[in-house]
Each structure stands twice: as structure tokens, then as C-alpha cells.
Design a protein around this motif. Structure first.
Motif, PDB file in Angstrom:
ATOM      1  N   PRO A 238      14.101  49.903  66.171  1.00 42.04           N
ATOM      2  CA  PRO A 238      13.528  51.211  66.507  1.00 42.04           C
ATOM      3  C   PRO A 238      12.986  51.315  67.923  1.00 42.04           C
ATOM      4  O   PRO A 238      12.552  52.385  68.333  1.00 42.04           O
ATOM      5  N   GLU A 239      13.022  50.215  68.673  1.00 46.26           N
ATOM      6  CA  GLU A 239      12.607  50.261  70.075  1.00 46.26           C
ATOM      7  C   GLU A 239      13.802  50.409  71.018  1.00 46.26           C
ATOM      8  O   GLU A 239      13.644  50.363  72.235  1.00 46.26           O
ATOM      9  N   ILE A 240      14.998  50.622  70.452  1.00 49.50           N
ATOM     10  CA  ILE A 240      16.227  50.740  71.237  1.00 49.50           C
ATOM     11  C   ILE A 240      16.871  52.094  70.967  1.00 49.50           C
ATOM     12  O   ILE A 240      16.935  52.533  69.808  1.00 49.50           O
ATOM     13  N   CYS A 241      17.344  52.761  72.005  1.00 52.06           N
ATOM     14  CA  CYS A 241      18.077  54.017  71.838  1.00 52.06           C
ATOM     15  C   CYS A 241      19.374  53.734  71.092  1.00 52.06           C
ATOM     16  O   CYS A 241      20.151  52.846  71.477  1.00 52.06           O
ATOM     17  N   SER A 242      19.642  54.471  70.018  1.00 51.49           N
ATOM     18  CA  SER A 242      20.826  54.218  69.211  1.00 51.49           C
ATOM     19  C   SER A 242      22.109  54.678  69.887  1.00 51.49           C
ATOM     20  O   SER A 242      23.200  54.282  69.473  1.00 51.49           O
ATOM     21  N   ALA A 243      21.998  55.478  70.960  1.00 48.82           N
ATOM     22  CA  ALA A 243      23.189  55.966  71.652  1.00 48.82           C
ATOM     23  C   ALA A 243      23.574  55.066  72.824  1.00 48.82           C
ATOM     24  O   ALA A 243      24.683  54.532  72.870  1.00 48.82           O
ATOM     25  N   CYS A 244      22.649  54.859  73.765  1.00 50.47           N
ATOM     26  CA  CYS A 244      22.974  54.077  74.966  1.00 50.47           C
ATOM     27  C   CYS A 244      22.493  52.634  74.893  1.00 50.47           C
ATOM     28  O   CYS A 244      22.783  51.834  75.778  1.00 50.47           O
ATOM     29  N   GLU A 245      21.706  52.302  73.853  1.00 50.65           N
ATOM     30  CA  GLU A 245      21.196  50.954  73.608  1.00 50.65           C
ATOM     31  C   GLU A 245      20.239  50.458  74.693  1.00 50.65           C
ATOM     32  O   GLU A 245      20.034  49.263  74.840  1.00 50.65           O
ATOM     33  N   SER A 246      19.635  51.382  75.404  1.00 51.85           N
ATOM     34  CA  SER A 246      18.604  50.998  76.372  1.00 51.85           C
ATOM     35  C   SER A 246      17.252  50.947  75.668  1.00 51.85           C
ATOM     36  O   SER A 246      17.045  51.572  74.629  1.00 51.85           O
ATOM     37  N   ALA A 247      16.318  50.161  76.231  1.00 50.46           N
ATOM     38  CA  ALA A 247      14.979  50.053  75.651  1.00 50.46           C
ATOM     39  C   ALA A 247      14.223  51.358  75.834  1.00 50.46           C
ATOM     40  O   ALA A 247      14.256  51.970  76.898  1.00 50.46           O
ATOM     41  N   LEU A 248      13.547  51.778  74.772  1.00 55.11           N
ATOM     42  CA  LEU A 248      12.723  52.986  74.855  1.00 55.11           C
ATOM     43  C   LEU A 248      11.409  52.661  75.545  1.00 55.11           C
ATOM     44  O   LEU A 248      10.930  51.523  75.470  1.00 55.11           O
ATOM     45  N   PRO A 249      10.799  53.623  76.229  1.00 59.13           N
ATOM     46  CA  PRO A 249       9.490  53.372  76.828  1.00 59.13           C
ATOM     47  C   PRO A 249       8.498  52.920  75.767  1.00 59.13           C
ATOM     48  O   PRO A 249       8.486  53.454  74.655  1.00 59.13           O
ATOM     49  N   PRO A 250       7.667  51.917  76.042  1.00 56.06           N
ATOM     50  CA  PRO A 250       6.766  51.380  75.020  1.00 56.06           C
ATOM     51  C   PRO A 250       5.731  52.377  74.521  1.00 56.06           C
ATOM     52  O   PRO A 250       5.239  52.253  73.404  1.00 56.06           O
ATOM     53  N   SER A 251       5.376  53.357  75.337  1.00 57.17           N
ATOM     54  CA  SER A 251       4.420  54.374  74.919  1.00 57.17           C
ATOM     55  C   SER A 251       5.067  55.741  75.037  1.00 57.17           C
ATOM     56  O   SER A 251       6.106  55.908  75.669  1.00 57.17           O
ATOM     57  N   GLY A 252       4.436  56.717  74.418  1.00 56.37           N
ATOM     58  CA  GLY A 252       4.965  58.072  74.495  1.00 56.37           C
ATOM     59  C   GLY A 252       5.920  58.352  73.356  1.00 56.37           C
ATOM     60  O   GLY A 252       6.060  57.598  72.395  1.00 56.37           O
ATOM     61  N   ALA A 253       6.610  59.470  73.483  1.00 58.18           N
ATOM     62  CA  ALA A 253       7.462  59.955  72.415  1.00 58.18           C
ATOM     63  C   ALA A 253       8.925  59.626  72.682  1.00 58.18           C
ATOM     64  O   ALA A 253       9.323  59.300  73.793  1.00 58.18           O
ATOM     65  N   ALA A 254       9.702  59.696  71.619  1.00 59.70           N
ATOM     66  CA  ALA A 254      11.156  59.619  71.707  1.00 59.70           C
ATOM     67  C   ALA A 254      11.688  60.808  70.920  1.00 59.70           C
ATOM     68  O   ALA A 254      10.939  61.696  70.521  1.00 59.70           O
ATOM     69  N   ARG A 255      12.987  60.840  70.674  1.00 57.13           N
ATOM     70  CA  ARG A 255      13.584  61.934  69.922  1.00 57.13           C
ATOM     71  C   ARG A 255      14.381  61.363  68.748  1.00 57.13           C
ATOM     72  O   ARG A 255      14.858  60.232  68.786  1.00 57.13           O
ATOM     73  N   VAL A 256      14.476  62.146  67.694  1.00 54.56           N
ATOM     74  CA  VAL A 256      15.266  61.779  66.523  1.00 54.56           C
ATOM     75  C   VAL A 256      16.463  62.704  66.456  1.00 54.56           C
ATOM     76  O   VAL A 256      16.312  63.929  66.462  1.00 54.56           O
TER      77      VAL A 256
END
Length: 289
Positions: free
Chosen positions: A179-197
């Protein structure tokens, strides 16, 4: 003494042979294993179809003969989510096996007097029935369900229990990645803040991939919901007391986990509706009109 005609010997060889002596006959194999009873349904006037999740044989579907006519043989073992020692006669190629015995090892019936807990158990059972495989010798799903039931009995919020089970079923089946990796580009998500589903089981997306034109609608996965995912990755279910609000009321978490699970199963799950009804009633939140 004269020899019998050859034709007579051929006739003898064509006689019916008792089933026990036929080559290749499908002789049943007796199996015994720990299991959790997921559900039952009527079959005819006297029998029940029983769905079990076993420790070493995956999902088992069988017929409990005369279980509706008399409860003396199986007793309380037929209550949903009862942990049993099951014995069944297994034949290759059969959709339904013959259930010979169910001995109660642990009952979770008392906690299901609470409607929201009973509704959560129904969701767990439906997921386990649809996502488990027959003959699977991997015990992890059985252990996961047992741990979630024990946590529910210990007071874990029903929505948190369902979200945890969804999360780990998706992880065990390889549907939900880190869940800390973008499922599309496989880059690491920022450790803080929001992401998208993303919708329809597209998983967690970074902001750049969420803006892509082909991903469809997305929802914001806030810091509290991301924190819940981190906790679920590292903790046992009874330790999931933190972040219950994110699991209970966070639409993005449900969109992520339930959405990915239903996309994986290729069908909607019917029991969620009852869980929503009873958890709203328990919290005093009015339903939609």
C-alpha cells in the motif's frame, strides 16, 4: 472332464463385478481436519449442504444427511462460524462430499447475538466461500479467519474486522500490492499526505497516475486511512483498535478494499447491505431514505 467352450469363459468375464473389485472404481477417501463452518442451506426435506473452510483442505462442500430432521447427530456444530473437527468422505470429481461428523471445538455463537457482529460474520463467510479454493493445502486463510473471529469476540469493531479480513484476503491472493507503492507506475508514494484510490480494483494511485484520463473516477485516501493500512500490514486483528473511525466511516478504504475484492471475485457481495444496516443502527446514524 471336458473343457468348457471358449464362449462360456467370455460370458463369465462379462458378468457384473462387485464395486469393491472393479479396477479404478472411485472409492471414497475419509478425511479429517480442523474447520470453520461458514454456512448451511437446505437440501430436500431432511439434509443440509454445509460449507466449511478447513485448515489443510481449503473449502469443503458436503451434505450432512438428516441434519434438518434431527440435530442430535451434529448439534451446535451447525451454527455459523463454529470451529469444528470435521470428518467427511471425499470422492474425486464430486461437487458435494459426504459429511460424516462435526465435533465442536469452539463456538462463536454468543457474540452473534449482537446484530452488527452477526452481519460482519455473514460478510466474512461470504468472502471465504467465494474466494477460497477446494483442495487448497495453504492454511493461511483458515488461520486468518480464526484470528478475526477471536478479535471480534474480544470486542473489535465489526467494520474494522471486515476491513482487516478484506485487506489480507487481497494480499494473500496477490491482488493488493504494497500500500506504499502506486499500483500503476510502481513508484513510492509520499510517506505523508493523501493518495488516491482508483475505481474497479485499480488500487492506490499517486497523484500523477490519478490524473490520467483512463483510470476513471478516484477518491482521496487521507492520512488516517493510509495509517490504518500501515497498521493492518503489521498488526494482528486484535491489535487494530486504533483507526477504527477510518475503517468504519472512511469511504475511500471501503472503495479500495471492497471494490478490489468484488472486482477480483467478479460479482457484488450481497451481505454488505446487512452490515451497513446494522452498523448504522448500532451507531445511531440514520440510513438513506
Amino acid at each position: 472332464m471336458t473343457d468348457a467352450p471358449a464362449g462360456r469363459h467370455l460370458a463369465l468375464l462379462s458378468w457384473p463385478v462387485p464395486w469393491a473389485f472393479r479396477r479404478g472404481d472411485d472409492v471414497p477417501t475419509l478425511q479429517t481436519d480442523e474447520a470453520i463452518l461458514l454456512s448451511t442451506q437446505p437440501l430436500g426435506e431432511a439434509d443440509l449442504i454445509v460449507n466449511l473452510l478447513s485448515n489443510r483442505h481449503g473449502k469443503v462442500r458436503g451434505v450432512a444427511r438428516s441434519a434438518r430432521r434431527s440435530r442430535r447427530r451434529f448439534g451446535g456444530a451447525l451454527e455459523p462460524m463454529t470451529r469444528v473437527r470435521a470428518t467427511w468422505a471425499e470422492r474425486d470429481g464430486r461437487d458435494l462430499q459426504r459429511i460424516d461428523a462435526l465435533e465442536v471445538e469452539r463456538s462463536f455463537a454468543a457474540m452473534q447475538s449482537e446484530p452488527s457482529v452477526q452481519a460482519a460474520c455473514a460478510v466474512l463467510a461470504e468472502i471465504a466461500i467465494l474466494a477460497s479454493r477446494e483442495g487448497d493445502d495453504d492454511p493461511r486463510v483458515y488461520r486468518l479467519l480464526g484470528a478475526v473471529l477471536e478479535a471480534l469476540e474480544g470486542g473489535l469493531d465489526p467494520k474494522s474486522a471486515v476491513r482487516y479480513f478484506e485487506f489480507w484476503m487481497l494480499r494473500l491472493h496477490g491482488v493488493l500490492r504494497d500500500p506504499e507503492i502506486c499500483s500503476a507506475c510502481e513508484s513510492a508514494l509520499p510517506p505523508s499526505g493523501a493518495a488516491r484510490v482508483g475505481s474497479a480494483g485499480r488500487g492506490i494511485l499517486c497523484s500523477r497516475c490519478a490524473r490520467a484520463t483512463d483510470v476513471g473516477p478516484t477518491r482521496r485516501l487521507g492520512p488516517d486511512e493510509r495509517s490504518w493500512l500501515r497498521l493492518a500490514s503489521a498488526r494482528r486483528p486484535e491489535e487494530m483498535t486504533e483507526g477504527a473511525a477510518a475503517a468504519r466511516g472512511g469511504e475511500a478504504l471501503e472503495w479500495l478494499l471492497r471494490g478490489a475484492l468484488e472486482a477480483f471475485l467478479e460479482r457484488p457481495l450481497r451481505t454488505y447491505r446487512h452490515l451497513e444496516t446494522w452498523t448504522r443502527a448500532a451507531s445511531g446514524t440514520p440510513g438513506k431514505t
